[in-house]
Design an enzyme around this catalytic site. Structure first.
Site, short mmCIF file in Angstrom:
data_model
loop_
_atom_site.label_atom_id
_atom_site.label_comp_id
_atom_site.label_asym_id
_atom_site.label_seq_id
_atom_site.Cartn_x
_atom_site.Cartn_y
_atom_site.Cartn_z
N THR A 58 0.84 -1.21 0.00
CA THR A 58 0.00 0.00 0.00
C THR A 58 0.87 1.25 0.00
O THR A 58 2.01 1.23 0.50
CB THR A 58 -0.91 0.06 1.26
OG1 THR A 58 -0.08 -0.12 2.41
CG2 THR A 58 -1.99 -0.99 1.24
N SER A 60 1.26 4.53 1.91
CA SER A 60 0.86 4.88 3.27
C SER A 60 -0.17 6.00 3.27
O SER A 60 -0.29 6.76 2.30
CB SER A 60 2.08 5.33 4.09
OG SER A 60 3.04 4.31 4.14
N1 SAH Z 1 6.29 4.79 1.98
C1 SAH Z 1 5.79 3.80 1.04
C2 SAH Z 1 5.39 2.56 1.81
C3 SAH Z 1 5.07 1.40 0.94
S1 SAH Z 1 4.60 -0.07 1.84
C4 SAH Z 1 4.60 4.40 0.32
O1 SAH Z 1 3.88 5.19 0.95
O2 SAH Z 1 4.37 4.10 -0.84
C5 SAH Z 1 6.18 -0.70 2.30
C6 SAH Z 1 7.05 -1.19 1.18
O3 SAH Z 1 8.20 -1.80 1.75
C7 SAH Z 1 6.42 -2.22 0.25
O4 SAH Z 1 6.39 -1.73 -1.05
C8 SAH Z 1 7.35 -3.44 0.39
O5 SAH Z 1 7.51 -4.15 -0.82
C9 SAH Z 1 8.65 -2.81 0.86
N2 SAH Z 1 9.58 -3.70 1.57
C10 SAH Z 1 9.27 -4.64 2.50
N3 SAH Z 1 10.40 -5.23 2.95
C11 SAH Z 1 11.44 -4.66 2.28
C12 SAH Z 1 12.86 -4.85 2.29
N4 SAH Z 1 13.44 -5.76 3.10
N5 SAH Z 1 13.62 -4.09 1.48
C13 SAH Z 1 13.04 -3.17 0.66
N6 SAH Z 1 11.70 -2.95 0.59
C14 SAH Z 1 10.91 -3.67 1.40
#
Ligand code: SAH
Length: 224
Positions: A58, A60
């Site tokens: 998502t 945020s």
């Molecule tokens: N600030 C972003 C948050 C997206 S949700 C926004 O508002 O669009 C969090 C994201 O973290 C996801 O897209 C997921 O794929 C990513 N994520 C989860 N674990 C991760 C990791 N170990 N390294 C890089 N990205 C990661």
């Protein structure tokens, strides 16, 4: 009803967020419409809640983006180096890019290559100047932020935002904080509420952690 990005920003300001005018201006410049899924109905684009962006992830909620920007405002100064872990839609990465301009640099790290590619397209649609030139202000890397992608350099960052919840405080990321730097990171169990933690590194390298509030984020996937 929040019908435009300007309405959303006015709403966030009324709630006491985006406190500094420069942060408000940077947020205002990056329209959320470029970063939500293209199938999002018009009436939902500016709602203050998370929205699906594909790959079960998502973007945020706007108030969480705003809260994290307010907490990192002093570190996100022109010329600063910043890191956005789990950059997802690229929304926050783009706002951070505006705040560190001119002269600064933001690296967004996103685990899913197709989301990383999509976020570059969104940033290009909204803020093409952030991607321009030989040393662009914003770089998106596809890969696991905890799995070595950041270990090819000794770079340290004035501001680190983590957009997914870590099961425990990742020492790898704490090490990446520059003296005087700040990290905002949700920490806690995957099926619970997590605690948004503020991690400050003092100028002499000491770590100070402060719990801020309960939050709910998708998990930061830890590499095995
Ligand atoms: N600030 C972003 C948050 C997206 S949700 C926004 O508002 O669009 C969090 C994201 O973290 C996801 O897209 C997921 O794929 C990513 N994520 C989860 N674990 C991760 C990791 N170990 N390294 C890089 N990205 C990661």
């Amino acid at each position: 009803m929040l019908e435009s990005h300007a309405d959303l920003v006015a709403h966030l300001r009324e709630e006491g967020r985006l406190v500094q005018d420069r942060v408000r201006d940077a947020y205002l410049a990056v329209d959320r419409k470029h970063f939500v899924d293209t199938s999002t109905p018009r009436g939902f684009i500016y709602v203050d809640s998370p929205m699906p962006i594909g790959n079960e992830q998502t973007i945020s909620a706007p108030h969480m983006h705003a809260a994290c920007l307010d907490l990192l405002a002093d570190q996100l100064h022109p010329g600063a180096a910043a890191l956005d872990v789990g950059s997802g839609s690229g929304y926050l990465t783009a706002v951070m890019g505006r705040l560190v301009s001119p002269g600064g640099h933001v690296i967004g790290v996103e685990k899913w290559p197709d989301l990383a590619e999509r976020s570059v397209n969104s940033i290009r649609a909204s803020q093409p100047e952030l991607l321009a030139g030989e040393a662009p202000t914003v770089t998106i890397k596809a890969g696991d932020a905890l799995g070595g992608i950041l270990e090819d350099s000794d770079a340290q960052y004035d501001a680190i935002h983590v957009g997914a919840a870590a099961a425990s405080m990742p020492e790898k990321l704490v090490k990446k904080l520059a003296p005087g730097g700040r990290m905002i990171i949700p920490v806690g169990g995957q099926h619970d509420f997590q605690t948004l933690q503020c991690v400050d590194k003092t100028l002499d390298g000491q770590i100070r952690e402060q719990p801020l509030m309960f939050v709910r984020y998708v998990p930061l996937v830890e590499s095995k």
